[in-house]
Design a protein around this motif. Structure first.
Motif, PDB file in Angstrom:
ATOM      1  N   ALA A 138       0.822  -1.196   0.000  1.00 23.61           N
ATOM      2  CA  ALA A 138       0.000   0.000   0.000  1.00 23.61           C
ATOM      3  C   ALA A 138       0.860   1.250   0.000  1.00 23.61           C
ATOM      4  N   VAL A 139       0.232   2.348  -0.383  1.00 28.20           N
ATOM      5  CA  VAL A 139       0.853   3.672  -0.324  1.00 28.20           C
ATOM      6  C   VAL A 139      -0.203   4.646   0.182  1.00 28.20           C
ATOM      7  N   SER A 140       0.238   5.797   0.687  1.00 23.10           N
ATOM      8  CA  SER A 140      -0.704   6.882   0.956  1.00 23.10           C
ATOM      9  C   SER A 140      -0.339   8.048   0.052  1.00 23.10           C
ATOM     10  N   LEU A 141      -1.374   8.642  -0.549  1.00 24.27           N
ATOM     11  CA  LEU A 141      -1.206   9.705  -1.525  1.00 24.27           C
ATOM     12  C   LEU A 141      -2.070  10.897  -1.163  1.00 24.27           C
ATOM     13  N   THR A 142      -1.621  12.074  -1.584  1.00 27.30           N
ATOM     14  CA  THR A 142      -2.464  13.262  -1.588  1.00 27.30           C
ATOM     15  C   THR A 142      -2.614  13.715  -3.032  1.00 27.30           C
ATOM     16  N   PHE A 143      -3.833  13.735  -3.531  1.00 33.44           N
ATOM     17  CA  PHE A 143      -4.081  14.220  -4.871  1.00 33.44           C
ATOM     18  C   PHE A 143      -4.069  15.744  -4.866  1.00 33.44           C
ATOM     19  N   LYS A 144      -3.593  16.312  -5.946  1.00 32.21           N
ATOM     20  CA  LYS A 144      -3.416  17.768  -5.998  1.00 32.21           C
ATOM     21  C   LYS A 144      -4.740  18.507  -5.887  1.00 32.21           C
ATOM     22  N   THR A 145      -5.779  17.975  -6.537  1.00 34.90           N
ATOM     23  CA  THR A 145      -7.085  18.647  -6.555  1.00 34.90           C
ATOM     24  C   THR A 145      -8.176  17.608  -6.380  1.00 34.90           C
ATOM     25  N   PRO A 146      -9.397  18.046  -6.031  1.00 38.16           N
ATOM     26  CA  PRO A 146     -10.518  17.103  -5.990  1.00 38.16           C
ATOM     27  C   PRO A 146     -10.770  16.441  -7.339  1.00 38.16           C
ATOM     28  N   LYS A 147     -10.499  17.157  -8.423  1.00 36.75           N
ATOM     29  CA  LYS A 147     -10.691  16.571  -9.743  1.00 36.75           C
ATOM     30  C   LYS A 147      -9.735  15.414  -9.957  1.00 36.75           C
ATOM     31  N   ASP A 148      -8.488  15.556  -9.500  1.00 39.29           N
ATOM     32  CA  ASP A 148      -7.536  14.446  -9.607  1.00 39.29           C
ATOM     33  C   ASP A 148      -8.032  13.233  -8.830  1.00 39.29           C
ATOM     34  N   ALA A 149      -8.575  13.476  -7.632  1.00 38.29           N
ATOM     35  CA  ALA A 149      -9.109  12.365  -6.831  1.00 38.29           C
ATOM     36  C   ALA A 149     -10.272  11.700  -7.555  1.00 38.29           C
ATOM     37  N   SER A 150     -11.148  12.519  -8.146  1.00 43.69           N
ATOM     38  CA  SER A 150     -12.293  11.980  -8.874  1.00 43.69           C
ATOM     39  C   SER A 150     -11.842  11.154 -10.071  1.00 43.69           C
ATOM     40  N   ASN A 151     -10.846  11.660 -10.807  1.00 39.78           N
ATOM     41  CA  ASN A 151     -10.326  10.916 -11.949  1.00 39.78           C
ATOM     42  C   ASN A 151      -9.691   9.610 -11.511  1.00 39.78           C
ATOM     43  N   PHE A 152      -9.035   9.636 -10.369  1.00 38.71           N
ATOM     44  CA  PHE A 152      -8.420   8.413  -9.853  1.00 38.71           C
ATOM     45  C   PHE A 152      -9.472   7.329  -9.641  1.00 38.71           C
ATOM     46  N   PHE A 153     -10.582   7.696  -8.994  1.00 39.38           N
ATOM     47  CA  PHE A 153     -11.624   6.714  -8.721  1.00 39.38           C
ATOM     48  C   PHE A 153     -12.253   6.188 -10.011  1.00 39.38           C
ATOM     49  N   ASP A 154     -12.224   7.003 -11.044  1.00 38.55           N
ATOM     50  CA  ASP A 154     -12.792   6.575 -12.321  1.00 38.55           C
ATOM     51  C   ASP A 154     -11.835   5.690 -13.123  1.00 38.55           C
TER      52      ASP A 154
END
Length: 934
Positions: free
Chosen positions: A93-109
């Protein structure tokens, strides 16, 4: 394997945010697994992400790390920007911080090859009660009388065991290893031989950590105090910790101020394991569940041989079910606190009386001498000091009772009346250390116990009859004083059971008024109180057990749990000669290290979890196994003792079956736990226990099973929801001082009937019934009991069975309860008329933000003409409602799809404990008034 609690998902399934052991999804969720995340403050756009294959799979570690690299390449391919927080080795596992909410949303997609993820939660710095002391003389020895009662001195004197060679990890604020009692150095051949600073001095939980290799604690003190309890060895003062020859590891996760995060704690736990620690101490915690990630990691490390000792929590004033994570881990040891026998205390002399007092900052009063007066003519009056004082307080020390308003309010009212200092006395057994917020308080303030306050009240009243004004003379030198509540549960120690009725806390240890090391720059020694001090007491004892059994993790974490819990000594309620304290408060009782090491009898399981009425064993019968490790056959006598039943809710609620729920779901009887559970001692309120085998013979190195029946109290149907408890006792013939105590505890009602959504005439509520693309409504609500799952969806106003989807931010699991009386402790969520496409999207941000900053609120009390309180109300300044321009997260207004113009309602569905996620009857449900979406 760490992954035993994870679900087996294929790579084609989107990421799963979950910290639960089982997966149940409803029919409408067949295409998307629900995201689940424990509630608390979280770091925006930050997640711990686990990959499909565990690190200990057949494939080589190098291959799996290559897969991790491919994952990063995948993120790059989809233009997802991120920062790596931590990479783990024990788990893939890793822990990440996405730069923006859009990046987080794209990640989940887009992301594939991912098994699950959970939001990174913040963790507050441990709360302790501080009383700095500079005493360095022979009085110190009087502070460690508990070493006799807990078997420490017997182990040293008879067995010569000191923890030599055993490694104890301290995950905390670091350790001041320059302290002479802690070895004076760091590294190989030093007492503090291992460690790492994961954060740096400037880290506060909200900024970027700056790690380095030096775990020194020079600005905080908490970790240094913990280290001294475990293993100090001061040859000059004669002060020794529990295991003075243990090897220490210091893993710093807190800076000089502020909090930390759970992914940092997990990294520190992993590092401690890799460094070979035999036991780690976690004197920290927050609202949690056994399924929280840190609790689960604690369990996994225990299966690998490293036991985790963790503080139960210091929220004793909040009522039941407040034990915190990570101590909720099923294999971790959750430690409650009892008060020490003696303490070094600041003192004041009033005539012939000597009274000890504590202060928030730990320093004694600046006032040398002043007249002293009570704020009221009565002892423990209601709302004492909550309004302007009616006494002449000018240049006097004012004594005020705790309760009904904040310490700050009481002290400022006395300050406005001209007082030079304020002493607040407790309204329950034990000492008190008042704390204030803001910078308006300019006078000295401190706290005293209820017993001392009453002695002082009677003394002053007697002297007042002689028309003599008494003065308080504040001494600069601390004194060793007896603690009135010595050996009893500390008033601050959190109540159990766990939010799933798991048996927590497990044990009790000295944690109130504990003298130990402190950073040299901050005075070298200090007295602190908290379950933070009780947990390292047990961690030190675990080191003694490990040495006694050969070291090198020769004895498993499960065996250690059994040995310690079997040999706890239950203690009685304060000021009672007969009634035992509830198991939900003390666990199996005060720890006894000597008998844990020397006894050759073990009993399994070490606890009997009775659950509630619906989930109890068939016919209320439970089995125990007695293991005789002795060289001769032994005869055992089985009996029981009952503990006081803890009534957790107001008497007027009676049983849960009386809680009214109306057909429209929008009103129910508001049911909230008592701040101070009522301890019931009458026979009809106690468990009904039958022993089927009162005497049994067990062969040498053999086992035998016994059966006991533990039924709910006779009066349980007429009682308010309560926890009944007690102990099965197993005594070896001719060894009456070596008794095994097996704690049991159950709930008098059906737990899933317990309302979790706090509903009355004013809560939940919405602000604004008209929503535009630029002006949202705000939903406000509170949770009266921890809920396994809370979902907020938009429904048709005319047909509420027609659901359009979860609103953004409206889906989460493992939600901690609100403090109903705290107007700042409100869940608030904005809605712009959009719904998420999937549960994953609905959980993209922290579920709900407590203490919202975008508007202010206050609680007022409605009263009838006669002054009777009807209900609590929340008054909102609607001129400061959030709009699109001042939202912290503009992205959430654009998540998913916007519903067409029309009439809607918001639906809150909060799952009750033990409820079935697929059965709507197991939810508390509330529908909002009509909302017009333009």
């Amino acid at each position: 394997m760490f992954n035993y609690f994870f679900f087996t998902l294929t790579t084609s399934i989107h990421i799963l945010l979950v910290t639960t052991i089982r997966l149940v999804h409803s029919k409408e969720q067949q295409e998307h697994y629900p995201l689940q995340s424990q509630i608390g403050n979280t770091i925006p756009n930050s997640y711990v992400i686990e990959f499909d294959r565990p690190i200990n799979h057949f494939a080589s570690k190098r291959h799996l790390l290559n897969k991790r690299s491919l994952f990063y390449e995948q993120l790059k391919y989809y233009n997802i920007s991120y920062d790596i927080r931590h990479e783990y080795e024990l788990i893939n596992a890793v822990s990440l911080t996405f730069k923006t909410p859009k990046d987080a949303s794209n990640f989940f997609d887009k992301a594939l090859g991912v098994k699950k993820a959970w939001p990174v939660a913040t963790v507050t710095k441990p709360k302790v009660f501080h009383a700095v002391s500079e005493e360095k003389d022979t009085k110190i020895s009087s502070l460690f009388e508990f070493y006799n009662q807990t078997g420490i001195n017997q182990i040293r004197n008879e067995l010569g065991i000191t923890g030599r060679g055993v490694k104890v990890g301290i995950i905390d604020t670091g350790v001041d290893y320059t302290h002479p009692a802690l070895g004076g150095c760091f590294g190989p051949n030093c007492r503090v031989a291992y460690g790492y600073d994961f954060v740096g001095n400037e880290y506060n939980g909200g900024n970027l950590p700056v790690p380095d290799n030096d775990p020194n604690d020079s600005c905080n003190g908490h970790g240094t105090h913990v280290a001294g309890i475990i293993g100090a060895n001061d040859t000059i003062m004669g002060f020794k910790g529990i295991a003075p020859d243990a090897i220490l590891g210091a893993y710093r996760i807190f800076g000089c101020t502020g909090g930390s995060s759970d992914d940092i704690i997990m990294k520190a736990m992993e590092k401690a394991y890799q460094d070979g620690m035999d036991v780690i101490n976690l004197s920290l915690g927050d609202i949690g569940w056994p399924e929280s990630p840190v609790s689960l990691l604690a369990d996994e490390l225990a299966t690998k041989g490293m036991l985790v000792c963790a503080a139960a929590g210091n929220d004793g004033e909040k009522g039941m079910f407040e034990v915190g994570a990570p101590s909720l881990g099923h294999h971790a040891l959750s430690i409650a606190s009892v008060d020490n026998k003696k303490m070094l205390s600041h003192t004041m002399n009033v005539g012939k009386l000597t009274i000890g007092y504590t202060t928030e900052g730990g320093t004694s009063f600046n006032v040398t001498s002043a007249p002293i007066i009570f704020a009221s003519d009565y002892f423990e009056p209601d709302s004492d000091g909550c309004g302007p004082l009616s006494i002449d307080a000018f240049n006097k020390v004012v004594i005020i009772s705790r309760g009904d308003c904040t310490f700050t309010q009481k002290i400022i009212n006395a300050q406005n009346a001209g007082a030079v200092a304020v002493i607040v006395y407790n309204n329950q057994p034990g000492t008190l250390t008042p704390s204030v917020s803001g910078e308006d308080v300019r006078i000295d303030y401190g706290g005293i116990s209820k017993d001392d306050a009453y002695r002082l009240y009677r003394y002053l009243n007697h002297k007042a009859s002689a028309n003599s004004e008494m003065k308080a003379n504040f001494q600069k030198e601390d004194q060793s004083l007896a603690v009135p509540t010595a050996g009893y549960i500390s008033s601050f120690s959190s109540w159990g059971l766990g939010p799933d009725l798991s048996m927590k806390p497990d044990l009790s240890a000295p944690g109130g008024h504990i003298y130990s090391t402190f950073p040299v720059a901050l005075g070298s020694y200090s007295t602190l109180s908290g379950t933070s001090m009780a947990s390292p007491f047990v961690a030190g004892i675990v080191a003694l057990l490990q040495e006694a059994k050969g070291g090198n993790r020769a004895i498993s974490a499960t065996e250690i749990r059994t040995m310690l819990i079997n040999n706890g000594h239950p203690f009685k309620m304060y000021n009672s000669t007969e009634e035992f304290e509830s198991v939900a408060r003390q666990g199996s009782g005060l720890i006894d290290a000597y008998h844990a090491i020397t006894s050759d009898t073990h009993v399994f399981p070490e606890q009997l979890r009775l659950n509630d009425i619906q989930h109890s064993a068939k016919d209320f019968k439970y089995s125990l196994t007695i293991r005789n490790n002795g060289r001769l056959a032994a005869e055992y006598t089985i009996a029981h003792i009952t503990a006081a039943t803890a009534q957790g809710f107001p008497s007027n609620t009676m049983s849960l079956s009386s809680v009214v729920k109306y057909e429209d779901h929008n009103t129910s009887q508001a049911l909230y736990p008592l701040k101070t559970p009522i301890l019931l001692t009458e026979k009809g309120a106690k468990a009904i226990v039958e022993i089927y085998n009162p005497s049994i013979q067990v062969v040498a190195n053999g086992e035998a099973n016994i059966t006991v029946r533990i039924a709910p109290p006779d009066d349980h149907l007429k009682m308010a929801p309560s926890i009944y408890s007690g102990f099965i006792t197993i005594t070896k013939k001719n060894e009456r001082d070596d008794v095994k105590y097996i704690p049991y505890a159950g709930f008098t009602s059906n737990f899933k009937d317990l309302p979790v959504l706090y509903m009355n005439a004013t809560m939940p509520r919405i602000l604004m019934q008209r929503v535009t693309a630029f002006t949202p409504t705000v939903l406000l609500f509170q949770i009266a009991e921890a809920s396994p799952l809370v979902m907020i969806s938009a429904v048709n106003a005319d047909n509420t069975s027609q659901t359009y989807g979860y609103i953004p931010g409206g889906y989460a699991a493992f939600v901690g309860r609100s403090n109903i009386e705290d107007h700042r402790d409100i869940f608030a969520i904005t809605w712009f008329g959009n719904v998420a496409n999937t549960p994953e999207q609905a959980s993209l941000r922290p579920f709900l933000q407590r203490q919202p900053k975008t508007f202010y609120s206050k609680r007022v009390l409605n009263t009838t003409d006669t002054g009777d309180i009807l209900d609590g109300d929340i008054i909102i300044d609607e001129s400061s409602l959030p709009t699109l321009e001042d939202m912290d997260d503009l992205h959430m207004a654009r998540v998913g799809k916007r519903l067409p113009a029309g009439n809607y309602k918001l639906k809150i569905a909060a799952l009750r404990p033990f409820g079935d996620r697929d059965n709507e009857q197991d939810y508390d449900i509330w529908y909002s008034p009509n909302i017009i979406l333009e």
